[in-house]
Design a protein around this motif. Structure first.
Motif, PDB file in Angstrom:
ATOM      1  N   GLY D  35      66.096  45.588  12.139  1.00  0.00           N
ATOM      2  CA  GLY D  35      67.040  46.418  12.884  1.00  0.00           C
ATOM      3  C   GLY D  35      67.658  45.613  14.001  1.00  0.00           C
ATOM      4  O   GLY D  35      67.146  44.561  14.383  1.00  0.00           O
ATOM      5  N   ALA D  36      68.753  46.126  14.506  1.00  0.00           N
ATOM      6  CA  ALA D  36      69.528  45.401  15.505  1.00  0.00           C
ATOM      7  C   ALA D  36      68.747  45.265  16.808  1.00  0.00           C
ATOM      8  O   ALA D  36      67.690  45.839  16.979  1.00  0.00           O
ATOM      9  CB  ALA D  36      70.849  46.131  15.775  1.00  0.00           C
ATOM     10  N   ASN D  37      69.337  44.504  17.716  1.00  0.00           N
ATOM     11  CA  ASN D  37      68.750  44.394  19.043  1.00  0.00           C
ATOM     12  C   ASN D  37      68.640  45.760  19.685  1.00  0.00           C
ATOM     13  O   ASN D  37      69.564  46.557  19.616  1.00  0.00           O
ATOM     14  CB  ASN D  37      69.637  43.545  19.946  1.00  0.00           C
ATOM     15  CG  ASN D  37      69.530  42.081  19.586  1.00  0.00           C
ATOM     16  OD1 ASN D  37      70.513  41.422  19.372  1.00  0.00           O
ATOM     17  ND2 ASN D  37      68.314  41.610  19.500  1.00  0.00           N
ATOM     18  N   LYS D  41      62.058  48.105  17.920  1.00  0.00           N
ATOM     19  CA  LYS D  41      61.003  47.513  17.103  1.00  0.00           C
ATOM     20  C   LYS D  41      59.827  47.065  17.961  1.00  0.00           C
ATOM     21  O   LYS D  41      58.672  47.414  17.688  1.00  0.00           O
ATOM     22  CB  LYS D  41      61.566  46.306  16.335  1.00  0.00           C
ATOM     23  CG  LYS D  41      62.817  46.648  15.517  1.00  0.00           C
ATOM     24  CD  LYS D  41      63.383  45.425  14.809  1.00  0.00           C
ATOM     25  CE  LYS D  41      63.880  44.322  15.709  1.00  0.00           C
ATOM     26  NZ  LYS D  41      65.103  44.579  16.446  1.00  0.00           N
ATOM     27  N   THR D  42      60.144  46.307  18.993  1.00  0.00           N
ATOM     28  CA  THR D  42      59.081  45.814  19.864  1.00  0.00           C
ATOM     29  C   THR D  42      58.336  46.980  20.486  1.00  0.00           C
ATOM     30  O   THR D  42      57.111  46.969  20.620  1.00  0.00           O
ATOM     31  CB  THR D  42      59.695  44.921  20.959  1.00  0.00           C
ATOM     32  OG1 THR D  42      60.343  43.840  20.322  1.00  0.00           O
ATOM     33  CG2 THR D  42      58.646  44.416  21.905  1.00  0.00           C
ATOM     34  N   THR D  43      59.087  47.991  20.869  1.00  0.00           N
ATOM     35  CA  THR D  43      58.483  49.160  21.484  1.00  0.00           C
ATOM     36  C   THR D  43      57.458  49.800  20.538  1.00  0.00           C
ATOM     37  O   THR D  43      56.368  50.188  20.967  1.00  0.00           O
ATOM     38  CB  THR D  43      59.590  50.167  21.835  1.00  0.00           C
ATOM     39  OG1 THR D  43      60.590  49.488  22.603  1.00  0.00           O
ATOM     40  CG2 THR D  43      59.035  51.327  22.633  1.00  0.00           C
ATOM     41  N   ASP D 160      55.686  39.992  15.916  1.00  0.00           N
ATOM     42  CA  ASP D 160      56.983  40.341  16.511  1.00  0.00           C
ATOM     43  C   ASP D 160      57.868  39.106  16.569  1.00  0.00           C
ATOM     44  O   ASP D 160      57.700  38.239  17.404  1.00  0.00           O
ATOM     45  CB  ASP D 160      56.755  40.931  17.913  1.00  0.00           C
ATOM     46  CG  ASP D 160      57.979  41.701  18.397  1.00  0.00           C
ATOM     47  OD1 ASP D 160      59.058  41.535  17.795  1.00  0.00           O
ATOM     48  OD2 ASP D 160      57.846  42.461  19.376  1.00  0.00           O
ATOM     49  N   GLU D 161      58.816  39.058  15.677  1.00  0.00           N
ATOM     50  CA  GLU D 161      59.774  37.950  15.598  1.00  0.00           C
ATOM     51  C   GLU D 161      59.123  36.574  15.659  1.00  0.00           C
ATOM     52  O   GLU D 161      59.406  35.776  16.536  1.00  0.00           O
ATOM     53  CB  GLU D 161      60.833  38.078  16.702  1.00  0.00           C
ATOM     54  CG  GLU D 161      61.540  39.414  16.632  1.00  0.00           C
ATOM     55  CD  GLU D 161      62.915  39.382  17.287  1.00  0.00           C
ATOM     56  OE1 GLU D 161      63.506  38.299  17.374  1.00  0.00           O
ATOM     57  OE2 GLU D 161      63.384  40.459  17.686  1.00  0.00           O
ATOM     58  N   PRO D 162      58.268  36.279  14.694  1.00  0.00           N
ATOM     59  CA  PRO D 162      57.584  34.988  14.749  1.00  0.00           C
ATOM     60  C   PRO D 162      58.510  33.798  14.551  1.00  0.00           C
ATOM     61  O   PRO D 162      58.156  32.690  14.917  1.00  0.00           O
ATOM     62  CB  PRO D 162      56.560  35.075  13.610  1.00  0.00           C
ATOM     63  CG  PRO D 162      57.088  36.123  12.697  1.00  0.00           C
ATOM     64  CD  PRO D 162      57.829  37.092  13.552  1.00  0.00           C
TER      65      PRO D 162
HETATM   66  N1  ATP Z   1      60.555  47.901  29.996  1.00  0.00           N
HETATM   67  C1  ATP Z   1      61.645  48.599  29.616  1.00  0.00           C
HETATM   68  N2  ATP Z   1      62.222  49.469  30.461  1.00  0.00           N
HETATM   69  C2  ATP Z   1      63.304  50.183  30.100  1.00  0.00           C
HETATM   70  N3  ATP Z   1      63.896  50.089  28.910  1.00  0.00           N
HETATM   71  C3  ATP Z   1      63.382  49.240  28.003  1.00  0.00           C
HETATM   72  C4  ATP Z   1      62.231  48.448  28.322  1.00  0.00           C
HETATM   73  N4  ATP Z   1      61.923  47.693  27.256  1.00  0.00           N
HETATM   74  C5  ATP Z   1      62.849  48.015  26.295  1.00  0.00           C
HETATM   75  N5  ATP Z   1      63.714  48.931  26.765  1.00  0.00           N
HETATM   76  C6  ATP Z   1      64.817  49.515  26.001  1.00  0.00           C
HETATM   77  O1  ATP Z   1      64.288  50.162  24.877  1.00  0.00           O
HETATM   78  C7  ATP Z   1      65.100  49.937  23.750  1.00  0.00           C
HETATM   79  C8  ATP Z   1      64.279  49.360  22.619  1.00  0.00           C
HETATM   80  O2  ATP Z   1      63.820  48.067  22.999  1.00  0.00           O
HETATM   81  P1  ATP Z   1      62.921  47.136  22.079  1.00  0.00           P
HETATM   82  O3  ATP Z   1      62.543  45.957  22.872  1.00  0.00           O
HETATM   83  O4  ATP Z   1      61.860  47.929  21.454  1.00  0.00           O
HETATM   84  O5  ATP Z   1      63.962  46.705  20.951  1.00  0.00           O
HETATM   85  P2  ATP Z   1      63.818  45.683  19.751  1.00  0.00           P
HETATM   86  O6  ATP Z   1      64.169  46.429  18.556  1.00  0.00           O
HETATM   87  O7  ATP Z   1      62.509  45.006  19.784  1.00  0.00           O
HETATM   88  O8  ATP Z   1      64.983  44.672  20.096  1.00  0.00           O
HETATM   89  P3  ATP Z   1      65.040  43.065  19.949  1.00  0.00           P
HETATM   90  O9  ATP Z   1      65.493  42.822  18.605  1.00  0.00           O
HETATM   91  O10 ATP Z   1      66.084  42.684  20.953  1.00  0.00           O
HETATM   92  O11 ATP Z   1      63.701  42.527  20.268  1.00  0.00           O
HETATM   93  C9  ATP Z   1      66.238  49.030  24.206  1.00  0.00           C
HETATM   94  O12 ATP Z   1      67.356  49.835  24.440  1.00  0.00           O
HETATM   95  C10 ATP Z   1      65.743  48.437  25.494  1.00  0.00           C
HETATM   96  O13 ATP Z   1      66.830  48.196  26.370  1.00  0.00           O
END
Ligand code: ATP
Ligand code: ATP
Ligand code: LEU
Ligand code: MG
Ligand code: MG
Lengths: 259, 375, 319, 235, 292
Positions: D35-37, D41-43, D160-162
């Protein structure tokens, strides 16, 4: 033979480790050059040397810019930036708690002529320069489609957008040479493709020279006019994308077989 | 126009059945230890007076109402507390502050309000004086000023101890130590071999004492408070320095010997208004010491005695002026003569300093073994 | 241009109105010496804390030595107005205090501002202690006894005006090119430098400006209180200024005002609690920090412009 | 089913980052989340491993709800994470970093065995075992992060994104290693920007966009899907 | 010459006291990067505890010392739990202010409950002076010196060699990653506070015994000195704290012995600044420059 930037025999030692060893290279006016190489090859370190973030161990860096010829080694980073070398960082280093607009305005401070007295006493000239700065910043942000996020804090931007903002910020210093350190890291292919177009556009529009580090070969091969390959701190190869793609040493050390 | 307002009050008149006395005291912060001793003395005095019916104001007995406020050992807060006491609490007189610094900070406000203040322990010679040398009309104290004590100690060194070579080791975190040291040096006839300083809160004096040791000295003069001087005595003796140690009334506290250790507290002398000798021949003092012991289960320190006297001085001023209005009290305080205090027979002189006999006490094995009268 | 002028005028009107309000309240007797004392203390603390907030909150340099610069201003005024007992003498002494404290700030700042974080804090604390100890051992400063009977040449109007002036200078600085440079240093020194900002110069600028305003506060303190001693300018004083800054919100000048007022009032109210006052104060401090970790106002700033804009938006909606 | 995520909602303060995501992983699978930025995903990974608390929803691991459990407990249950940006311990040597990975394992014999396995898989780490981890290059750090996670002998490993920031030559290597780890019996949840590579080694995949699951299918299906191709494969 | 040796002894014994306190500071700082202003006050609590149990319950020296360590540890853990833990994800300066608040609370709370008077510490070990060729040293000085050295070695071993020590280092560099390998952060931080504060509790009894004078504000001055010592040595480093402590003790003694007593603190601060300019992270501190 008047390159914009001429680097000769550059060396950087960290204790026992030679991160950059005897690198010579040049950048010409309005060129788009890529710097690639395996992890730990010394690419970022080379950027750090060129932009004065860390001092060189030996070697010379000479800029033949619009305003004359300058030896950059030994100069502090801010002087080098003022001479027209600007960069982005591998691990994004935005001013996180400031708005997008402020990030760009800060990059313009070293050029701004606003006086201390004028700003303390809010003389008319203060308002005039402020207005000019904001207008200029807005223009830049618009090019990168960031005009709607002007008041957003940098840290709240999505990752890809942060990378774009870093480029805007670097451009706001009005550089002659722009150094981009892995601008596409963490972006998906679509975003990478957009970024590729953007970089081209910027280079044409502002007539600047770009040196970029990237591991994403789709971007490198599409953009670069020339490529330097670094390995273990030394230059392994130099050439056009096609030459590099076919270079066995490069394949062995960096590209790998397959694809 | 640019005229700005000025607050204006002309003394607090006393109304109702009580006499309000404010206490502006160091109850927290660096001087809290002294401030709290003084508070105890003040409370004891007020309690006694009230038990005996109160203060006789022109024939009517009125009880004392104490309003106790902490100034945190801060000049700013002391000024604010003084303003609060005089403006809002409408006190007729103030006891305190303990330190010269907090004391001088309250002067502008009490002067504006025309409310007198008696400090039990502000010792700077100029504390009661204005810049032009005139006396501060509303500022009084119950303790000696530094020049007096320092001079007495110098005389004692020469006449009684026959000391020729003396080292001075003074507290330089308040005017007390530096002021006494200055006065001492001015009147001492022998040689000052070395002159060193310590600060409040210090606990290790070995370095300076070791350097004294190699200097062939006959005595050490240590103007300071028992908290530090007690340790100096202890460490000096442990370092094998057995010369007399002479100090001032800041040492006149049973704690000195406790901190120093009884066996170390020998050949220790200090100037004091509150000597055992005086006490024995002074019924007021005997009574004070007994009651203090009964109330607080400890021997009375000098600071409590001085504070106790401060309250009684105000009482005496009210009774002689037959009024508890602040301006009158100030006039009464200035006229005090042969007032029978715990710390001796007190007469307030034209500088608003108390004149009272001074004595020097000697400690041997932690106990007062002798006392000298210095004239 | 016109709108900018409008906001400045509004600010000016607010300041003048505040002045007359206070003047009237004093004339009417609502504000007595006690309240006046409190307000002046608050005012002086505001000057100190806005200056420190510039250094800590905006430039991101952790200085624990603010009281040292305050001491310089205080002693300059105390010494000079001993002989020059006129308002002119006072302003001269303020000026002298500023000059000396700028020199001291340069001497302290040029070497130490290269240090980071807690190391800088300790170094500045040490520098302030050195200043204090020197004062404590000098003759002209009256040693440990300090100086008293200082003529009162600064009463509340002077303090009020100085609060306005220093705040205007600091706020205007923050919203100018210099302020942006300084903030970028706080955010990321390496990036700032890569953008052509001489980080050292701007750190020093913030430090010096903060020190100069601290000197002004010191002058006012000395002249209003009429007595000073080296003990007034110890580590604890630096810490209490720091407390105001953090409590109000690091990076919010409005917060500094609010915190200085809250703490000033709290401190006076607590006078009624006798020996418990500092215990209550300590508990309050811990609780406020736990429940409002970024300070009372965080980085929020009061802005007339924003209020106006909201007003306009509303009007537009209503039409 | 090894892990089941049901209607997961995660907020950062007022920001709603994950908006009701459901997916599952079977024993022995490699499953990709792409999925996009900012898609969340990380969350999601952080929530599974207990670093974040979900607003609502369930995470069931081996028939046990773990969404309220703290991270150390989750690790003890057999889930290890290789975090985004590696997060190796700077200042600790490579050896010590790996030891930290085996923090919860009491059996010394097992720890020794894990060391052998990791060193066999990543010979470069053995060469550098006494070096301060902070001075490793990006690729080496990535390997260290993987090695550290493997030291815990996890049943499920979250990656996570190795491949982020790695040279092409390392990317291939990393994916080979992931496959190998999986062959040795460890279930893998993989997050990647390099969707092509990720899906090609995955049994199944989920496509996320702004906090929701948009698409799911086997690795091949997704690779062939036009939308996915357009958005994530650059084709 | 005798004087010189005596001064060296003086310096070392003063330094050992600073070192003892600095060790606790450095432990806590090492893990959560917090200047624990309340550390000096835990030392005060330890001293008061010793005073109380020796006077009232007639504890002997060893049990007073050990129980004071327990009390110190418990107060450290409680303080961390209530005042610092809620702020773990807040700016560090916020936690610093709560630390100051806790310090005020302990100082003034103790003053309120037990009065701010100075009192004499029960001399449970009889002080004996040994005369080594004119140089005097007491048994208590030796005791403190030896304790400081033993504790330093012990702490260094704990940090470098034990699993807990490794966990402490991991938590201090990256708490999230530490959690991901199964470290219980709360536990680790509590343990560190317990350890550091137990040291302060022990120091309270030892120093109370040595100087024989305790009061509720006794933690203030040595607290700041010990902090300076920790910074000088490189805050976070155990050997650094000891070296910093001894260095400050020796410097103070030296400057007093050459007659600069009025300026002793000023000179120490001056030396501190000079050392920091040469070694910006203190003597043993690693100057971890960020990699760009
Ligand atoms: N500590 C935080 N405080 C507030 N918002 C956050 C925090 N961490 C992430 N977000 C927001 O939560 C949403 C999901 O972030 P997440 O890091 O899970 O995305 P991701 O899919 O892993 O993206 P990427 O591909 O860039 O790693 C994003 O809109 C991000 O801006
Ligand atoms: N400040 C430093 N101290 C010690 N070693 C360093 C430092 N900075 C870089 N190095 C080392 O220098 C080498 C080159 O690092 P550099 O960051 O330049 O690599 P790179 O080519 O940018 O790699 P990547 O593609 O992974 O970003 C690495 O081995 C790295 O560990
Ligand atoms: C109680 C003492 C500390 C006061 C001291 N005598 C002074 O004048 O400041
Ligand atoms: Mg790099
Ligand atoms: Mg992510």
């Amino acid at each position: 033979m008047t390159s914009l930037l001429q680097v000769d025999n550059l060396v950087k030692n960290f204790g026992g480790l030679t991160a950059v060893s005897n690198v010579s290279m040049h950048l010409d006016n309005n060129e788009l050059v890529a710097l690639i190489g395996p992890n730990g090859a010394g690419k970022t370190t080379l950027f750090n040397l060129l932009t004065g973030v860390i001092p060189v161990s030996s070697g010379s860096i000479v800029l033949k810019g619009d305003d004359g010829t300058f030896a950059l080694n030994g100069k502090p980073a801010y002087r080098i930036a003022k001479l027209g070398l600007s960069r982005t960082f591998q691990n994004i280093r935005l001013f996180k708690n400031l708005s997008v607009l402020d990030n760009v305005l800060i990059a313009m401070t070293s050029r701004s002529k606003e006086g201390f007295i004028a700003s303390i006493f809010r003389l008319p000239s203060y308002y005039k320069t402020e207005k000019q700065l904001v207008e200029e910043a807005t223009k830049l942000l618009t090019i990168f489609e960031l005009e709607d996020d002007m008041d957003v804090l940098a840290k709240n931007l999505p990752y890809g957008t942060q990378r774009r903002l870093e480029i805007v910020r670097a451009l706001a210093t009005k550089p002659q040479i722009l150094f981009l350190d892995e601008p596409a890291a963490g972006m998906n292919p679509e975003e990478t493709a957009n970024l590729t177009q953007l970089i081209l556009k910027v280079q044409h529009r502002f007539h600047i020279t770009v040196l970029l580090i990237e591991h994403d070969m789709s971007l490198v091969m599409n953009l670069a006019e020339r490529i330097y390959v670094l390995d273990h701190g030394s230059l392994l190869a130099e050439g056009t994308p096609d030459e590099i793609k076919a270079n066995h040493k490069v394949i062995k050390a960096y590209l790998g077989e397959g694809e | 126009g640019c005229s700005t307002a000025k607050t204006q009050t002309k003394g607090n008149t006393q109304t109702g059945n009580t006499v309000k006395i404010g206490v502006n005291m160091e109850l927290s912060g660096a001087a809290a230890g002294y401030g709290n001793s003084q508070k105890q003395g003040i409370q004891l005095a007020a309690q006694q007076i009230n038990k005996n019916g109160g203060i006789n104001v022109n024939g009517k007995k009125k009880k004392i109402k104490l309003i106790i406020r902490d100034n945190k050992t801060s000049t700013t807060t002391s000024a604010s507390v003084a303003a609060q006491l005089t403006n809002n609490d409408k006190v007729s007189a103030i006891v305190g502050p303990a330190t010269t610094n907090a004391g001088t900070a309250e002067i502008p406000n009490i002067t504006k309000a025309a409310v007198p203040s008696v400090s039990p322990s502000a010792t700077d010679p100029n504390y009661t004086k204005q810049k032009n040398g005139k006396v501060q009309p509303y500022v009084f104290r119950a303790c000696y000023q530094n020049n007096f004590q320092g001079g007495t100690a110098a005389k004692f060194m020469t006449n009684n101890l026959k000391a020729k070579r003396v080292a001075v080791y003074a507290d330089n975190s308040s005017d007390y130590g530096t002021g006494l040291a200055k006065a001492f040096k001015k009147s001492f006839k022998g040689t000052i071999v070395d002159s060193q300083y310590f600060s409040e809160g210090d606990k290790d004096f070995n370095a300076v004492l070791t350097s004294f040791k190699s200097k062939k000295i006959d005595a050490i003069y240590v103007p300071g408070y028992y908290t530090e001087v007690g340790l100096i005595v202890k460490q000096a003796r442990q370092n094998g320095i057995n010369v007399p140690i002479v100090g001032s009334d800041g040492m006149a506290d049973p704690k000195l010997a406790q901190i120093a250790g009884d066996k170390n507290a020998s050949k220790v002398y200090y100037t004091t208004p509150f000597s055992d000798d005086v006490a024995k021949s002074n019924p007021t003092a005997v009574k004070f010491m007994n009651e203090y012991k009964a109330k607080y289960h400890a021997d009375a320190p000098t600071f409590s005695a001085l504070a106790y006297d401060s309250v009684y001085m105000i009482k005496s001023a009210i009774e002689s002026e037959k009024s508890a209005d602040s301006v009158k009290i100030a006039q009464g305080l200035a006229k005090i003569k042969n007032f029978d205090g715990v710390t001796g027979k007190i007469t307030i002189n034209k500088n608003h300093d108390p004149e009272k006999p001074i004595a020097i006490e000697q400690l041997t094995n932690g106990k007062v073994s002798n006392s000298f009268n210095i004239k | 241009m016109k709108t900018n002028f409008k906001y400045n005028i509004i600010w000016f009107i607010i300041m003048v109105a505040g002045f007359y309000l206070m003047n009237t309240l004093i004339l009417v007797g609502v504000i007595n010496t006690f309240i006046e004392n409190m307000l002046v203390t608050i005012g002086i603390n505001i000057i100190l804390a806005t200056g420190l907030n510039l250094i800590i909150g905006f430039a991101g340099q952790f200085s624990l030595g603010h009281a040292g610069f305050m001491a310089i201003g205080a002693y300059a005024t105390a010494i000079i107005t001993q002989t020059a007992t006129t308002p002119v003498g006072f302003y001269l002494s303020v000026f002298a205090g500023i000059v000396v404290s700028i020199i001291a700030a340069l001497i302290v700042g040029i070497p130490t501002l290269r240090l980071r974080g807690d190391y800088l804090a300790i170094a500045t604390m040490g520098a302030a202690e050195i200043i204090r100890i020197i004062i404590n051992n000098m003759k002209i400063t009256g040693g440990a006894a300090g100086i008293f009977n200082i003529p009162q040449l600064a009463s509340w109007p002077t303090v009020y005006i100085m609060v306005c002036v220093t705040t205007i200078i600091i706020v205007n600085f923050i919203h100018s090119r210099g302020g942006r440079a300084v903030t970028s240093v706080r955010e990321d020194e390496i990036a700032a430098e890569a953008m052509g900002i001489n980080i050292f110069k701007w750190k020093l600028a913030a430090f010096v400006l903060g020190a100069a305003t601290a000197a002004v506060a010191g002058s006012l303190h000395a002249s209003f209180l009429q007595t000073i001693s080296p003990n007034d300018f110890g580590i604890m004083e630096s810490i209490s200024i720091l407390i105001i800054v953090v409590l109000g919100g690091v990076g919010s000048i409005t917060g500094t005002f609010v915190a200085a007022i809250v703490l000033g009032v709290l401190d006076t109210v607590l006078q009624d609690f006798g020996a418990l006052r500092m215990v209550i104060y300590a508990v309050a401090l811990v609780l406020i920090m736990i429940f409002k970790p970024s300070g009372i106002l965080g980085t929020w700033e009061f802005s007339i412009k924003r209020i106006f804009n909201r007003f306009k938006r509303k009007e537009r909606v209503e039409q | 089913m090894m892990l089941q995520v049901e209607k997961l909602v995660v907020n950062y303060g007022v920001i709603n980052a994950v908006k009701g995501v459901s997916f599952n992983i079977n024993q022995g699978e490699i499953v990709s989340l792409i999925g996009a930025n900012g898609a969340g995903k990380t969350t999601i990974l952080k929530t599974i491993s207990g670093l974040l608390k979900p607003k609502s929803g369930k995470i069931v691991y081996e028939n046990q709800e773990i969404q309220r459990q703290k991270a150390p407990k989750v690790v003890a249950e057999g889930i290890s994470q290789v975090p985004e940006g590696r997060h190796i311990f700077p200042g600790l040597s490579v050896m010590e970093n790996l030891q930290m990975g085996a923090f919860l394992i009491k059996d010394r014999q097992k720890v020794k065995q894990s060391f052998d396995e990791v060193f066999e898989r990543f010979p470069i780490l053995k060469q550098r075992k006494n070096q301060d981890a902070a001075t490793l290059s990006g690729g080496e750090q990535q390997m260290l992060a993987m090695g550290r996670a493997l030291m815990a002998r996890p049943k499920l490993i979250l990656l996570d994104e190795p491949s982020m920031g790695l040279a092409p030559i390392f990317i291939n290597e990393i994916f080979d290693i992931i496959k190998e780890i999986n062959n040795h019996g460890t279930t893998v949840l993989l997050i990647e920007q390099n969707a092509k590579k990720a899906l090609s080694i995955s049994d199944r995949g989920y496509v996320l966009s702004t906090g929701n699951v948009q698409l799911t299918g086997s690795g091949e299906e997704l690779l062939a899907n036009e939308e996915v191709q357009k958005a994530y494969l650059g084709g | 010459m005798q004087t010189v040796f005596q001064q060296i002894i003086n310096g070392l014994s003063l330094g050992s006291i600073y070192a003892l306190l600095a060790l606790g500071y450095t432990m806590v700082y090492g893990i959560i990067k917090l200047i624990n202003f309340a550390h000096g006050d835990i030392y005060m609590l330890g001293a008061f505890w010793g005073y109380y149990v020796i006077n009232v319950w007639h504890f002997n020296f060893i049990s007073a010392l050990l129980s004071a360590m327990l009390v110190g540890a418990a107060s450290g853990v409680i303080i961390e739990y209530f005042a610092y833990r809620p702020l773990r994800h807040s700016p560090r300066i916020t936690a610093l202010i709560t630390a100051i608040g806790v310090s005020f609370f302990l100082e003034n709370g103790m003053s309120y409950l037990f009065s701010s008077n100075t009192r004499d510490f029960p001399q449970i070990i009889k002080q004996v002076n040994y005369n080594l060729g004119g140089v005097l040293i007491s048994n208590i000085q030796i005791l403190i010196l030896v304790t400081a050295c033993i504790l330093m070695v012990l702490l260094q071993l704990i940090i470098k060699k034990t699993k807990m020590g490794r966990a402490m280092r991991a938590v201090s560099v990256d708490p999230d990653a530490a959690e991901l390998v199964g470290i219980n952060i709360n536990w680790t931080i509590s343990f560190t506070f317990a350890l550091g504060s137990a040291l302060a509790g022990a120091a309270g009894v030892l120093i109370g015994l040595y100087y024989n004078s305790i009061d509720p504000l006794m933690g203030m001055t040595p607290g700041i000195k010990a902090f300076v010592a920790a910074v000088l040595g490189g805050i976070g480093s155990v050997p650094g704290a000891s070296v910093g402590g001894f260095l400050i003790g020796i410097l103070e003694t030296f400057f007093q012995s050459i007659g600069l007593s009025a300026y002793k603190d000023a000179v120490v601060y001056f030396v501190l600044i000079v050392i920091l300019l040469i070694m910006p992270a203190g003597i043993f501190g690693k100057n971890t420059k960020e990699k760009v």
